[in-house]
Scaffold this motif. Structure first.
Motif, short mmCIF file in Angstrom:
data_model
loop_
_atom_site.label_atom_id
_atom_site.label_comp_id
_atom_site.label_asym_id
_atom_site.label_seq_id
_atom_site.Cartn_x
_atom_site.Cartn_y
_atom_site.Cartn_z
N GLU A 7 2.17 -21.33 -4.14
CA GLU A 7 2.84 -22.23 -5.08
C GLU A 7 4.29 -22.46 -4.67
O GLU A 7 4.80 -23.59 -4.76
CB GLU A 7 2.78 -21.67 -6.49
CG GLU A 7 1.41 -21.74 -7.14
CD GLU A 7 0.48 -20.60 -6.71
OE1 GLU A 7 -0.66 -20.54 -7.18
OE2 GLU A 7 0.92 -19.77 -5.87
N LEU A 8 4.96 -21.38 -4.22
CA LEU A 8 6.36 -21.51 -3.79
C LEU A 8 6.47 -22.43 -2.58
O LEU A 8 7.33 -23.31 -2.53
CB LEU A 8 6.93 -20.13 -3.46
CG LEU A 8 8.37 -20.12 -2.91
CD1 LEU A 8 9.34 -20.73 -3.92
CD2 LEU A 8 8.81 -18.70 -2.55
N ALA A 9 5.58 -22.23 -1.59
CA ALA A 9 5.61 -23.08 -0.40
C ALA A 9 5.31 -24.53 -0.76
O ALA A 9 5.93 -25.46 -0.23
CB ALA A 9 4.59 -22.56 0.61
N ALA A 10 4.36 -24.74 -1.69
CA ALA A 10 4.01 -26.10 -2.10
C ALA A 10 5.17 -26.77 -2.83
O ALA A 10 5.49 -27.93 -2.58
CB ALA A 10 2.77 -26.06 -3.01
N TYR A 11 5.81 -26.03 -3.73
CA TYR A 11 6.97 -26.57 -4.45
C TYR A 11 8.08 -26.93 -3.48
O TYR A 11 8.70 -28.01 -3.59
CB TYR A 11 7.48 -25.55 -5.47
CG TYR A 11 8.68 -26.03 -6.27
CD1 TYR A 11 8.52 -26.64 -7.50
CD2 TYR A 11 9.98 -25.87 -5.78
CE1 TYR A 11 9.61 -27.09 -8.24
CE2 TYR A 11 11.07 -26.32 -6.49
CZ TYR A 11 10.88 -26.93 -7.72
OH TYR A 11 11.98 -27.38 -8.43
N ALA A 12 8.34 -26.04 -2.51
CA ALA A 12 9.39 -26.30 -1.53
C ALA A 12 9.09 -27.55 -0.70
O ALA A 12 9.98 -28.34 -0.40
CB ALA A 12 9.55 -25.08 -0.61
N ILE A 72 11.07 -30.90 -15.94
CA ILE A 72 11.14 -32.30 -16.39
C ILE A 72 12.10 -32.44 -17.57
O ILE A 72 12.94 -33.36 -17.60
CB ILE A 72 9.73 -32.80 -16.78
CG1 ILE A 72 8.85 -32.91 -15.52
CG2 ILE A 72 9.81 -34.16 -17.48
CD1 ILE A 72 7.37 -33.13 -15.83
N LEU A 73 12.00 -31.52 -18.53
CA LEU A 73 12.90 -31.58 -19.68
C LEU A 73 14.35 -31.37 -19.25
O LEU A 73 15.27 -32.02 -19.78
CB LEU A 73 12.51 -30.51 -20.71
CG LEU A 73 11.22 -30.77 -21.49
CD1 LEU A 73 10.87 -29.57 -22.36
CD2 LEU A 73 11.38 -32.02 -22.37
N ALA A 74 14.58 -30.48 -18.28
CA ALA A 74 15.94 -30.22 -17.79
C ALA A 74 16.57 -31.47 -17.18
O ALA A 74 17.78 -31.68 -17.28
CB ALA A 74 15.92 -29.08 -16.77
N PHE A 125 22.03 -28.64 -9.19
CA PHE A 125 21.59 -27.76 -8.11
C PHE A 125 20.96 -26.50 -8.69
O PHE A 125 19.94 -26.00 -8.20
CB PHE A 125 22.78 -27.41 -7.22
CG PHE A 125 22.41 -26.84 -5.88
CD1 PHE A 125 22.06 -27.65 -4.83
CD2 PHE A 125 22.43 -25.46 -5.67
CE1 PHE A 125 21.72 -27.13 -3.60
CE2 PHE A 125 22.09 -24.93 -4.43
CZ PHE A 125 21.75 -25.76 -3.39
N GLY A 126 21.54 -26.00 -9.79
CA GLY A 126 21.01 -24.80 -10.44
C GLY A 126 19.63 -25.00 -11.02
O GLY A 126 18.81 -24.08 -11.01
N ILE A 127 19.35 -26.20 -11.53
CA ILE A 127 18.01 -26.50 -12.07
C ILE A 127 16.96 -26.30 -10.99
O ILE A 127 15.92 -25.68 -11.22
CB ILE A 127 17.96 -27.94 -12.61
CG1 ILE A 127 18.77 -28.05 -13.91
CG2 ILE A 127 16.51 -28.38 -12.86
CD1 ILE A 127 18.92 -29.46 -14.42
N ASN A 128 17.23 -26.81 -9.80
CA ASN A 128 16.28 -26.67 -8.69
C ASN A 128 16.11 -25.22 -8.27
O ASN A 128 15.00 -24.76 -8.00
CB ASN A 128 16.74 -27.52 -7.50
CG ASN A 128 16.81 -28.99 -7.85
OD1 ASN A 128 16.00 -29.50 -8.60
ND2 ASN A 128 17.81 -29.68 -7.31
N VAL A 129 17.23 -24.49 -8.21
CA VAL A 129 17.18 -23.07 -7.81
C VAL A 129 16.37 -22.27 -8.83
O VAL A 129 15.52 -21.44 -8.47
CB VAL A 129 18.60 -22.50 -7.67
CG1 VAL A 129 18.55 -20.99 -7.47
CG2 VAL A 129 19.32 -23.15 -6.50
N ILE A 130 16.61 -22.51 -10.12
CA ILE A 130 15.89 -21.79 -11.17
C ILE A 130 14.40 -22.11 -11.13
O ILE A 130 13.55 -21.21 -11.21
CB ILE A 130 16.48 -22.15 -12.55
CG1 ILE A 130 17.89 -21.56 -12.67
CG2 ILE A 130 15.59 -21.62 -13.68
CD1 ILE A 130 18.68 -22.13 -13.83
N SER A 131 14.06 -23.39 -10.99
CA SER A 131 12.65 -23.79 -10.93
C SER A 131 11.96 -23.12 -9.75
O SER A 131 10.86 -22.58 -9.89
CB SER A 131 12.54 -25.30 -10.80
OG SER A 131 13.08 -25.96 -11.92
N GLN A 132 12.61 -23.14 -8.59
CA GLN A 132 12.01 -22.56 -7.40
C GLN A 132 11.85 -21.04 -7.56
O GLN A 132 10.85 -20.47 -7.11
CB GLN A 132 12.85 -22.89 -6.17
CG GLN A 132 12.16 -22.57 -4.86
CD GLN A 132 12.80 -23.29 -3.69
OE1 GLN A 132 13.64 -24.17 -3.87
NE2 GLN A 132 12.41 -22.94 -2.48
#
Length: 499
Positions: free
Chosen positions: A64-69, A215-217, A47-54
């Motif tokens: 970019e944030l809206a697109a990633y979300a 991806i590496l994470a 869950f933290g990986i996703n939070v950090i990436s976002q």
């Protein structure tokens, strides 16, 4: 005057019973936490990986944030649900086979699951390739959809990572060897934080930098798990790659796609229902956000609900850890043929998870809007979060029970039953009630949330009734029949061999 010696004789058996109960609780809790502890931490890490990436993508730009979300919430969460649902059959089979001491079968089940998930994941790739036209067709902003199409291509390696991640975790959990997953999760999260900063802040590589780190994470723990499994970490259950993985593959495919479909293989609709069952449950919060976005004063409502769902998401990682523990403990004991131990483990895990839920329930009732300031400085949003805090607290309390019962269902192989329960409770009860309360009665976001709680409450009650009324001696027989159906000799005479 000395007491009657007969009284001592009467007291002694009671003391022995108490000691036996304490011993049973101690042993059972050790077995539970060996699975639940690493599972909770690993889910926090993921869950933290996703939070950090976002968070890092959000510093690149609003578009970019809206697109990633969009890509993560609408596409990747959907793919996650599909693949996790298909992998659930492995969790049942590995847990029961390990309890039945059919150790060599775990490696074969693992390889069979890889085959099934590789084909399923490949079938999902076009969704990411054509993400832009798909999102535009769904009514999304064209600029955001175009950026989402670029980000979606970076997520293709991520969805392939789910194949190894889900299957190896279930394989290792069944043997209570998932501490290795925790160590790898710590390493992965640490590297992700550093690389995200290095590539996006230090060297300004933008979205590509953030996605390379993401991806590496995802893949670092997978590589570590594969090395651990194939290089001697599981000598009892892994004897090398085997052509036996391809033997009788069609029944395995049906079980993976619908789990429990063996009980009624003639039902093609059941396959579809199970495939989308977990995805629909994962999509439920996204649907709530969409509904809330159409309410009056939508910005404050969406921000407040998002904060509450974010907190609820973090807490859910604890519940999912207990879900894993319930699945492993129930499947192990059913495979071993001990129905009483299975029932005892269910009671122990439900009581433990509920106790933690009660503590968190009180915590969130008392702190209310003070929690909101961790995420925002907007006073209106903080006030709305305080208003929603009682509903958040009740949601957390119910979530401390429902996932455990779902874990029991996975351990026993009832996935198909849970599909129908989820569909009925969330989509026939939860969302309609939320729409009526939110739009018709004008309770707005509070009404939508109450609808969600009603769906979860009914789901919890139904699962409790099913678990309570289950004939666990019969479930032992069902587990034996299932294992016999998928069993192959570890020394085949048909020319099959380990590679």
């Amino acid at each position: 005057m000395e007491g009657d010696p007969r009284e001592a004789l009467l007291v002694k058996p009671v003391e022995e019973d108490e000691v036996d109960l304490k011993t049973k609780l101690w042993v059972e809790n050790k077995k539970m936490w060996v699975v639940a502890g690493p599972a909770i931490f690993t889910r926090f890490s993921t869950f933290g990986i996703n939070v950090i990436s976002q968070a890092y993508v959000g510093h690149i730009g609003a578009t970019e944030l809206a697109a990633y979300a969009l890509v993560f919430t609408l596409l990747t969460r959907f793919a996650n649900g599909l693949l996790l649902g298909a992998a659930n059959g492995l969790e049942t089979l590995c847990g029961q086979a390990y309890g039945a001491r059919q150790y060599h079968m775990l490696g074969i089940y693992l390889q069979r699951s890889w085959i099934v998930l590789i084909f399923l994941t490949t079938a999902l790739v076009p969704v990411y390739v054509f993400a832009t036209p798909i999102l535009i067709a769904l009514g999304q902003d064209e600029d955001i959809a175009k950026e989402a199409g670029k980000i979606a291509l970076w997520f293709i390696p991520v969805i392939y990572s789910f194949i190894v991640s889900f299957t190896c975790q279930m394989y290792l959990q069944a043997q209570s060897k998932n501490m290795i997953i925790t160590y790898l999760a710590v390493l992965s999260l640490t590297i992700h934080i550093f690389l995200s900063w290095l590539l996006t802040v230090k060297y300004h590589y933008g979205v590509p930098g953030a996605m390379v780190s993401t991806i590496l994470a995802y893949w670092i723990p997978n590589i570590g798990q594969l090395i651990f499994v194939t290089c001697g970490g599981c000598p009892e259950t892994w004897s090398g790659f085997s052509t036996l993985a391809f033997k009788d593959l069609w029944p395995v495919i049906k079980f993976s796609m619908s789990s429990g479909a063996m009980l009624c293989p003639q039902s093609a609709s059941l396959v579809s229902l199970f495939l989308f069952g977990d995805s629909l449950e994962l999509w439920y919060n996204a649907i709530l956000i969409l509904l809330t976005g159409n309410l009056k004063n939508a910005r404050v409502a969406v921000d407040a609900l998002s904060i509450c769902l974010n907190i609820n998401g973090w807490e859910m990682m604890i519940s999912l850890g207990f879900l894993a523990a319930a699945s492993v403990r129930v499947s192990n004991e059913l495979g071993r043929g001990d129905s009483k131990a299975a029932k005892f483990s269910i009671v122990n895990i439900v009581v433990t998870s509920t106790s933690i839920g009660l503590v968190l329930f009180v915590f969130f009732l008392f702190f209310r809007e003070r929690l909101a300031y961790i995420f925002t400085n907007d006073e209106d949003v903080a006030v709305e979060v305080a208003h929603l805090s009682p509903l958040l607290a009740f949601s957390i309390l119910m979530n401390s029970v429902q996932p455990v019962l779902s874990g029991v269902a996975v351990g026993a192989g009832w996935q198909s039953v849970v599909v129908y329960v989820n569909l009925g409770c969330y989509y026939l009860i939860g969302i309609p009630i939320g729409v009526i309360l939110g739009y018709v009665i004008k309770l707005e976001v509070e009404g939508v949330w109450i609808g969600m709680l009603m769906g979860t409450l009914v789901q919890t009650i139904v699962l409790m009734i099913i678990t309570k009324r289950t004939d666990w001696d019969k479930q032992v027989s069902v587990a034996r029949t299932r294992l016999k159906r998928f069993f192959v000799d570890d020394q085949p005479t048909d020319g099959s061999s380990a590679l």
